[in-house]
Write a protein that holds these residues in place. Sequence first.
Motif, mmCIF file in Angstrom:
data_model
loop_
_atom_site.group_PDB
_atom_site.id
_atom_site.type_symbol
_atom_site.label_atom_id
_atom_site.label_comp_id
_atom_site.label_asym_id
_atom_site.label_seq_id
_atom_site.Cartn_x
_atom_site.Cartn_y
_atom_site.Cartn_z
ATOM 1 N N LEU A 10 2.472 50.968 33.201
ATOM 2 C CA LEU A 10 1.045 50.873 32.914
ATOM 3 C C LEU A 10 0.352 50.055 33.998
ATOM 4 N N PRO A 11 -0.922 50.322 34.258
ATOM 5 C CA PRO A 11 -1.670 49.441 35.157
ATOM 6 C C PRO A 11 -1.628 48.017 34.631
ATOM 7 N N MET A 12 -1.619 47.067 35.544
ATOM 8 C CA MET A 12 -1.500 45.661 35.165
ATOM 9 C C MET A 12 -2.546 45.251 34.133
ATOM 10 N N ASN A 13 -3.776 45.749 34.284
ATOM 11 C CA ASN A 13 -4.834 45.305 33.384
ATOM 12 C C ASN A 13 -4.695 45.878 31.971
ATOM 13 N N GLU A 14 -3.769 46.823 31.762
ATOM 14 C CA GLU A 14 -3.565 47.383 30.431
ATOM 15 C C GLU A 14 -2.384 46.754 29.710
ATOM 16 N N ILE A 15 -1.514 46.062 30.438
ATOM 17 C CA ILE A 15 -0.300 45.531 29.827
ATOM 18 C C ILE A 15 -0.635 44.496 28.757
ATOM 19 N N VAL A 16 -1.500 43.554 29.081
ATOM 20 C CA VAL A 16 -1.891 42.538 28.109
ATOM 21 C C VAL A 16 -2.661 43.173 26.961
ATOM 22 N N ARG A 17 -3.571 44.099 27.279
ATOM 23 C CA ARG A 17 -4.388 44.734 26.235
ATOM 24 C C ARG A 17 -3.512 45.483 25.225
ATOM 25 N N ASN A 18 -2.532 46.217 25.707
ATOM 26 C CA ASN A 18 -1.662 46.950 24.796
ATOM 27 C C ASN A 18 -0.823 46.017 23.923
ATOM 28 N N MET A 106 7.460 39.457 33.110
ATOM 29 C CA MET A 106 6.419 39.395 32.091
ATOM 30 C C MET A 106 6.013 40.790 31.639
ATOM 31 N N ALA A 107 5.953 41.747 32.562
ATOM 32 C CA ALA A 107 5.631 43.120 32.189
ATOM 33 C C ALA A 107 6.708 43.678 31.266
ATOM 34 N N MET A 108 7.959 43.399 31.573
ATOM 35 C CA MET A 108 9.056 43.855 30.725
ATOM 36 C C MET A 108 8.941 43.268 29.323
ATOM 37 N N LEU A 109 8.690 41.973 29.248
ATOM 38 C CA LEU A 109 8.584 41.303 27.953
ATOM 39 C C LEU A 109 7.450 41.884 27.112
ATOM 40 N N LEU A 110 6.273 42.016 27.708
ATOM 41 C CA LEU A 110 5.111 42.473 26.941
ATOM 42 C C LEU A 110 5.220 43.939 26.549
ATOM 43 N N GLN A 111 5.811 44.752 27.414
ATOM 44 C CA GLN A 111 5.897 46.180 27.113
ATOM 45 C C GLN A 111 7.069 46.517 26.188
ATOM 46 N N SER A 112 8.107 45.693 26.190
ATOM 47 C CA SER A 112 9.294 45.988 25.389
ATOM 48 C C SER A 112 9.212 45.434 23.971
ATOM 49 N N TYR A 113 8.414 44.372 23.752
ATOM 50 C CA TYR A 113 8.460 43.701 22.456
ATOM 51 C C TYR A 113 7.074 43.456 21.842
ATOM 52 N N PRO A 114 6.179 44.406 21.928
ATOM 53 C CA PRO A 114 4.910 44.220 21.209
ATOM 54 C C PRO A 114 5.170 44.255 19.699
ATOM 55 N N CYS A 134 1.439 34.796 32.512
ATOM 56 C CA CYS A 134 0.555 35.956 32.324
ATOM 57 C C CYS A 134 -0.744 35.795 33.098
ATOM 58 N N GLU A 135 -1.284 34.590 33.109
ATOM 59 C CA GLU A 135 -2.517 34.367 33.851
ATOM 60 C C GLU A 135 -2.302 34.579 35.348
ATOM 61 N N ARG A 136 -1.146 34.163 35.844
ATOM 62 C CA ARG A 136 -0.845 34.364 37.267
ATOM 63 C C ARG A 136 -0.645 35.846 37.587
ATOM 64 N N CYS A 137 -0.014 36.564 36.655
ATOM 65 C CA CYS A 137 0.353 37.956 36.936
ATOM 66 C C CYS A 137 -0.754 38.954 36.596
ATOM 67 N N PHE A 138 -1.443 38.725 35.468
ATOM 68 C CA PHE A 138 -2.377 39.712 34.949
ATOM 69 C C PHE A 138 -3.827 39.240 34.934
ATOM 70 N N GLY A 139 -4.047 37.987 35.276
ATOM 71 C CA GLY A 139 -5.405 37.454 35.250
ATOM 72 C C GLY A 139 -5.811 36.887 33.915
ATOM 73 N N ARG A 140 -5.075 37.194 32.881
ATOM 74 C CA ARG A 140 -5.323 36.621 31.557
ATOM 75 C C ARG A 140 -4.058 36.771 30.726
ATOM 76 N N SER A 141 -4.053 36.089 29.578
ATOM 77 C CA SER A 141 -2.844 36.057 28.756
ATOM 78 C C SER A 141 -3.176 36.370 27.304
ATOM 79 N N PRO A 142 -2.243 36.987 26.582
ATOM 80 C CA PRO A 142 -2.420 37.067 25.140
ATOM 81 C C PRO A 142 -2.414 35.652 24.545
ATOM 82 N N LYS A 143 -2.913 35.525 23.352
ATOM 83 C CA LYS A 143 -2.841 34.254 22.646
ATOM 84 C C LYS A 143 -1.491 34.207 21.925
#
Length: 220
Positions: A10-18, A106-114, A134-143
């Motif tokens: 996924l594009p980086m900006n969608e990983i956190v959103r998903n 971080m992409a692996m973690l967020l995409q594998s375990y939502p 997440c802030e370093r990689c994606f510009g923002r982080s989930p809470k």
Amino acid sequence: MFGWFKNPPLPMNEIVRNYENTPQPSAKTALSEVNFLVLDLELTGLDAKKDHIISAGWVPIRRQEIMLGDSAHYLVKSPVGVGQSAVIHGVHDHQLKTGMELCELMAMLLQSYPGYVLVAHHAQMDLAFLTMACERCFGRSPKFKAIDTLKIEWQRLHNKGKVLTRDMLKLASCLERYQLPKAPQHHALADAFACAQLLLSQIRQHSSSMTLGELQSLSR
């Protein structure tokens, strides 16, 4: 970079959103129906703003069963040397040269375990580093939120009227009280597995019919 997925990432900006849009179990959910991800990080220091993750280990729990076959451990490249922290975790600079990039981890973690409920021992520290990563990689982080086995143990001992010392809440001390096997300390996967065992033992101390909300109240 994202070679563990067969499909394009996924594009980086969608990983956190998903990750954020995947619902977590409700407070009324029985623990037998909750998927947990027990996580441990090894670090170059204790300040999430200036220090770095150098290894990560995690162990899923499904239907109150530890899924060792799905556990994972990764070394992570660091922009700085590990310095004196190597004395604690035993990871050295030359080992990290073949490690994973932080953003890949971080992409692996967020995409594998939502939808999984995170668990850690002294979770505040791990969550601070996950947030900064997440802030370093994606510009923002989930809470991020997590069940904290340290806080559960603090509350249990406090309710028994115990006079608490700092050492009593260390992971090794908690394992000993529950007569769980000793684990090598400061290895991310070993600590994650030990924390998973501790969580299940803590749940049994209360009730196997607990809900997620009841467990969360013990972790505050």
